[in-house]
Design a protein around this motif. Structure first.
Motif, short mmCIF file in Angstrom:
data_model
loop_
_atom_site.label_atom_id
_atom_site.label_comp_id
_atom_site.label_asym_id
_atom_site.label_seq_id
_atom_site.Cartn_x
_atom_site.Cartn_y
_atom_site.Cartn_z
N LEU A 1 -4.37 -0.99 -6.98
CA LEU A 1 -3.15 -0.25 -6.67
C LEU A 1 -2.71 0.46 -7.95
N ILE B 1 0.84 -1.20 0.00
CA ILE B 1 0.00 0.00 0.00
C ILE B 1 0.87 1.25 0.00
N TRP B 2 1.95 1.24 0.80
CA TRP B 2 2.83 2.40 0.91
C TRP B 2 3.54 2.68 -0.42
N GLY C 1 0.11 2.13 -3.52
CA GLY C 1 -1.27 2.52 -3.33
C GLY C 1 -1.54 3.97 -3.63
N SER C 2 -2.82 4.30 -3.69
CA SER C 2 -3.23 5.69 -3.85
C SER C 2 -3.13 6.41 -2.51
N VAL D 1 -4.27 -7.49 0.58
CA VAL D 1 -3.73 -7.06 -0.71
C VAL D 1 -3.68 -8.30 -1.58
N TRP E 1 -5.63 3.07 5.39
CA TRP E 1 -5.15 1.83 6.00
C TRP E 1 -3.85 1.92 6.77
N THR F 1 -11.48 2.28 -7.55
CA THR F 1 -10.43 2.83 -6.68
C THR F 1 -9.70 1.76 -5.87
N HIS G 1 -5.77 5.06 -0.29
CA HIS G 1 -5.40 3.79 0.34
C HIS G 1 -4.50 4.03 1.54
N LYS G 2 -3.51 4.87 1.36
CA LYS G 2 -2.54 5.11 2.43
C LYS G 2 -3.20 5.75 3.65
N VAL H 1 -6.71 -3.68 -3.18
CA VAL H 1 -6.92 -3.53 -1.74
C VAL H 1 -8.34 -3.97 -1.43
#
Length: 396
Positions: free
Chosen positions: A238, A116-117, A120-121, A185, A128, A235, A124-125, A198
Motif C-alpha cells: 500500500l 485499499i480505498w 492503495g494504489s 490486507v 479489488w 506493487t 489496487h482500487k 494486498v
C-alpha cells in the motif's frame, strides 16, 4: 399557559421518539436492511449459530453486495458513497440479526476495502474495490497475531525485500473472513516501519485455517492466516501509508460501526424481553406487572436510548467534520458495555428460556462477549479516553 402533554400514545419500543431524528432517506435505508435481514437471515441465524457456520456464505455476500451495504460509506469504484449515519443504521440492523453478520460486512467494508480505498494504489482500487463492493470477492484484514493483540507494534510478521519483490513471513490470528477471503490486507514490519500489503489468497505460501470450538460469533468465519515465504511484487505494498497510523485508522472505521451495531444487539434483546414479560404469566399475572420486572425493563430502555443517541451523535459529527480517536473509543466502550448488560438483564427476565436459541438473547450475549474486546479491549479504549482527558499516555 400550562404545558400540554402530547396526545399521541407512547411507543414502548421508542419512548423518546428517536425515529423522528432520522430523515426519510435514513429511515428508508434502515428499513430496507431490516427487511433483508428478516427475510434472508432471520429464519436461519439460530441454526447457523448452533452449527457454527453460515450456509452459502459466498451467496450471502453477493446478496449483501446487491443490497449495496459493502463499503457503502466509501465513494467510487462501485461503492454507494452513503453517509456515516446510513452506514451506522445498517450496522445496527445487521447486528440486531447477529453480530456475525455485521462482522462480515464490517471487515469487508471498514477494514479490507477501506484500507485499499484510503491507502492503495489506483491499480489496487480498480482491481479489488468493485468486486468487493459487489460481493463477488471477499476480503479480510490481517493485523492481530498470537502474541500481538492490543500492542500491534510488537507484531512479528515481517516483510523483507528480495530484489524488486517482497517476501512475507508470519502468522495472524482471529481473522474474520480469513479462510473464505479472496484477498487479504496484511500488515507487517519492514525496515521502513509497518507497511500494508494486498495479498491475493491464492498466492503460494499463503494459507488460512478456520478456527473452531468458539462459543461466541459462531455465525462468523474466524481464521488463522499463515504466511510462509509469500512472494509479492513491489506493487503489492500500500503506497500511501507507513507506520501504525494505517491499520489504526482502519480500526477506527470499524469501531464506529460497532458503536451502532452493539445497540442493534441490545435492541433485539430488549424487545424480546419486553414481549416475553407481557406474555409470561406467574402468580396469575403477567410478569410485566411486577415492580422488579418493570425496573429491569426501564433500566434497559434507558441504556438503549442513551447508547442509540450517542451513536447518532457520533454519526452526525462524522458526516459533518470527522471524528477523533477518543470519540470513537467513547462510543465503542460505552455501547458494548451497555449492550452486554442489557442482554444479561434480558436473560434474567426470560428465565430458563433465556438460554434457549428459540430466543435471540443468549446468542447476542455470547456474541457481545467478543464484541466487548475485539478491535480494542475495554482497557485500551479506557486508556485512549484517559489520555484525551489528562494529556498523559498510560499504555506502558
Amino acid at each position: 399557559m400550562r404545558e400540554q402533554r402530547a396526545a399521541r400514545p407512547a411507543d414502548p419500543y421508542d419512548l423518546l421518539e428517536l425515529d423522528r431524528l432520522l430523515t426519510p432517506d435514513e429511515r428508508a435505508v434502515r428499513d430496507s436492511v431490516r427487511a433483508f435481514c428478516d427475510r434472508r437471515v432471520g429464519p436461519d441465524i439460530a441454526r447457523w449459530f448452533e452449527q457454527g457456520a453460515i450456509e452459502d456464505i459466498r451467496g450471502l455476500t453477493k446478496e449483501l453486495g446487491e443490497l449495496g451495504v459493502l463499503g457503502m460509506h466509501l465513494d467510487g469504484y462501485g461503492c454507494a458513497g452513503m453517509s456515516a449515519v446510513d452506514y451506522g443504521l445498517t450496522c445496527m440492523e445487521l447486528e440486531a440479526t447477529d453480530s456475525g453478520l455485521r462482522s462480515l460486512v464490517s471487515v469487508q467494508g471498514s477494514l479490507a476495502m477501506y484500507a485499499i480505498w484510503a491507502f492503495g494504489s489506483e491499480e489496487h482500487k480498480q482491481e479489488w474495490l468493485p468486486r468487493l463492493a459487489a460481493g463477488t470477492a471477499i476480503g479480510c484484514f490481517g493485523l492481530t497475531e498470537p502474541d500481538a493483540g492490543s500492542d500491534p507494534g510488537s507484531m512479528r510478521t515481517v516483510a523483507r525485500r528480495d530484489g524488486a519483490d517482497w517476501i512475507l513471513d508470519g502468522r495472524k490470528m482471529w481473522i474474520t473472513n480469513g479462510s473464505v477471503a479472496d484477498v487479504a490486507v496484511v500488515w507487517a514490519r519492514t525496515e521502513e516501519g509497518v507497511r500494508g500489503f494486498v495479498v491475493p489468497t491464492g498466492t503460494a505460501g499463503f494459507s488460512a485455517v478456520e478456527m473452531k470450538h468458539k462459543m461466541s460469533l459462531r455465525a462468523s468465519v474466524t481464521s488463522e492466516l499463515v504466511l510462509d515465504a509469500v512472494r509479492l511484487p513491489a506493487t503489492a505494498v500500500l503506497p500511501e501509508v507507513r507506520g501504525l497510523r494505517g491499520p489504526l485508522s482502519c480500526l477506527d472505521e470499524a469501531r464506529y460501526g460497532i458503536a451502532w451495531g452493539a445497540m442493534g444487539a441490545a435492541r433485539s434483546a430488549f424487545t424480546s424481553a419486553l414481549a416475553y414479560a407481557g406474555d409470561r404469566v406467574q402468580f396469575d399475572r403477567p410478569i410485566s406487572s411486577f415492580q422488579l420486572t418493570q425496573a429491569k425493563l426501564t433500566d434497559m430502555a434507558l441504556e438503549l436510548a442513551k447508547g442509540t443517541l450517542l451513536a447518532l451523535h457520533l454519526g452526525r459529527a462524522k458526516d459533518e467534520r470527522g471524528l477523533r480517536a477518543e470519540q470513537i473509543s467513547f462510543g465503542k466502550l460505552n455501547n458494548t458495555r451497555a449492550a452486554l448488560e442489557i442482554c444479561r438483564t434480558a436473560r434474567t427476565i426470560l428465565g430458563a428460556n433465556g438460554i434457549s436459541l428459540e430466543y435471540p438473547v443468549i446468542r447476542h450475549a455470547n456474541n457481545l462477549e467478543s464484541i466487548l474486546t475485539y478491535e480494542g479491549t475495554v482497557e485500551m479504549h479506557t486508556l485512549i479516553i484517559g489520555q484525551a482527558l489528562t494529556g498523559q499516555p498510560a499504555f506502558r
